[in-house]
Design a protein around this motif. Structure first.
Motif, PDB file in Angstrom:
ATOM      1  N   THR A 132       0.802  -1.231   0.000  1.00 44.39           N
ATOM      2  CA  THR A 132       0.000   0.000   0.000  1.00 44.39           C
ATOM      3  C   THR A 132       0.832   1.277   0.000  1.00 44.39           C
ATOM      4  N   CYS A 133       2.112   1.190   0.369  1.00 45.98           N
ATOM      5  CA  CYS A 133       2.946   2.396   0.448  1.00 45.98           C
ATOM      6  C   CYS A 133       3.505   2.721  -0.939  1.00 45.98           C
ATOM      7  N   LEU A 134       3.057   3.817  -1.540  1.00 49.42           N
ATOM      8  CA  LEU A 134       3.483   4.171  -2.899  1.00 49.42           C
ATOM      9  C   LEU A 134       4.977   4.437  -2.979  1.00 49.42           C
ATOM     10  N   ASP A 135       5.546   5.013  -1.940  1.00 48.91           N
ATOM     11  CA  ASP A 135       6.982   5.297  -1.974  1.00 48.91           C
ATOM     12  C   ASP A 135       7.794   4.012  -2.065  1.00 48.91           C
ATOM     13  N   LEU A 136       7.311   2.946  -1.446  1.00 49.55           N
ATOM     14  CA  LEU A 136       7.968   1.646  -1.575  1.00 49.55           C
ATOM     15  C   LEU A 136       7.688   1.035  -2.945  1.00 49.55           C
ATOM     16  N   LYS A 137       6.435   1.036  -3.350  1.00 48.04           N
ATOM     17  CA  LYS A 137       6.046   0.388  -4.602  1.00 48.04           C
ATOM     18  C   LYS A 137       6.711   1.042  -5.809  1.00 48.04           C
ATOM     19  N   GLU A 138       6.909   2.367  -5.746  1.00 50.16           N
ATOM     20  CA  GLU A 138       7.484   3.087  -6.877  1.00 50.16           C
ATOM     21  C   GLU A 138       8.979   3.325  -6.743  1.00 50.16           C
ATOM     22  N   GLY A 139       9.598   2.701  -5.736  1.00 51.84           N
ATOM     23  CA  GLY A 139      11.053   2.694  -5.635  1.00 51.84           C
ATOM     24  C   GLY A 139      11.685   3.996  -5.185  1.00 51.84           C
ATOM     25  N   ARG A 140      10.940   4.847  -4.475  1.00 50.72           N
ATOM     26  CA  ARG A 140      11.490   6.137  -4.061  1.00 50.72           C
ATOM     27  C   ARG A 140      12.287   6.062  -2.760  1.00 50.72           C
TER      28      ARG A 140
END
Length: 271
Positions: A127-135
């Motif tokens: 659910t964490c976009l920063d993790l999913k999008e590699g930031r």
């Protein structure tokens, strides 16, 4: 520590003794001032597969059973530690990633900074976009390392059966003056958190910075018979690159007031 946390009101008819865990230069286990041959909980049933140990030592697992907590210093090394800290500060400085921590019971949620005053961000990989999008790749690497601990515990202790499909992770930053009063992370015997792993990101921490995690040690039956009103506590210093593991159901704890500009930790719970 949201959802399932139990706040504990202090009682005044007990005597409290506190031990501070001193800084150690190398990875090691820490012990309480008083120990016993009795086990707090039988995690292993006497069966430990030593040949599968990698991150842990046999002494770690023994101490987890007898004391309910263990410490591993220099867990990932300075390079990864510093990179994770940089990413956490970037998340914090963005202004919209972290939010005031709430407390909850059932469907009821509330916020009270006199009880808990940190800002948090959930780091769940689905659910964490920063993790999913590699930031935040370095935080992602740290979380993967923590999940390897769970896999090792399951491999080394066949009877433990930690859930390989369920994990919660959270970034928490306490500002100067921040604290979290005494609470537990889980209900004993419930289908909930079983092991709490806290990784600290506070390089150069000094005693005057405060923010220690105070563990309220459970009384074994023998100790209860000898000291009916004795409460033993252990203060864990939130040193950079230090990993603390403890039994979620059995160890009440509190974050002592932090006097530094920021106190940073990433917590992962195993179920």
């Amino acid at each position: 520590m949201i959802g399932g946390d139990n706040l504990i009101h202090q009682v005044n008819d007990t005597t409290t003794t506190t031990t501070t865990v001193a800084d150690q230069a190398t990875s090691t286990i820490q012990t309480k001032a008083t120990t016993t041959d009795n086990k707090l909980i039988d995690l292993t049933g006497g069966a430990i597969l030593n040949d599968k140990l990698q991150y842990f030592q046999l002494q770690h697992l023994t101490q987890l059973e007898t004391d309910g907590y263990i410490i591993i210093d220099d867990f990932v090394g300075q390079t990864l530690h510093d990179s994770c800290r940089k990413e956490t500060l970037q998340l914090y400085d963005s202004g919209d990633k972290l939010r005031d921590a709430n407390m909850s019971r059932g469907d009821t949620k509330w916020n009270d900074k006199s009880i808990r005053s940190d800002k948090i961000m959930w780091l769940n990989k689905d659910t964490c976009l920063d993790l999913k999008e590699g930031r935040i790749p370095h935080i992602s690497t740290l979380l993967a390392r923590l999940e390897q601990l769970r896999s090792e515990l399951n491999a080394v202790i066949p009877s433990l059966h930690l859930d390989e499909t369920r994990t919660q992770s959270q970034l928490a930053i306490y500002p100067s003056g921040g604290r979290y009063i005494k609470h537990t992370d889980s209900f004993v015997g419930g289908n909930s958190r079983r092991i709490t792993c806290i990784y600290y990101l506070n390089p150069g921490w000094k005693p005057q910075d405060g923010g220690e995690l105070r563990l309220y040690m459970p009384q074994l039956q023998q100790q209860q018979q000898q000291h009916d009103n004795l409460t033993t506590t252990v203060d864990i210093e939130p040193l950079g690159d230090r990993l603390l593991l403890f039994l979620s159901e059995y160890i009440p704890h509190e974050v002592r007031p932090s006097l530094a500009d920021s106190r940073i930790a990433i917590t992962t719970w195993f179920y």
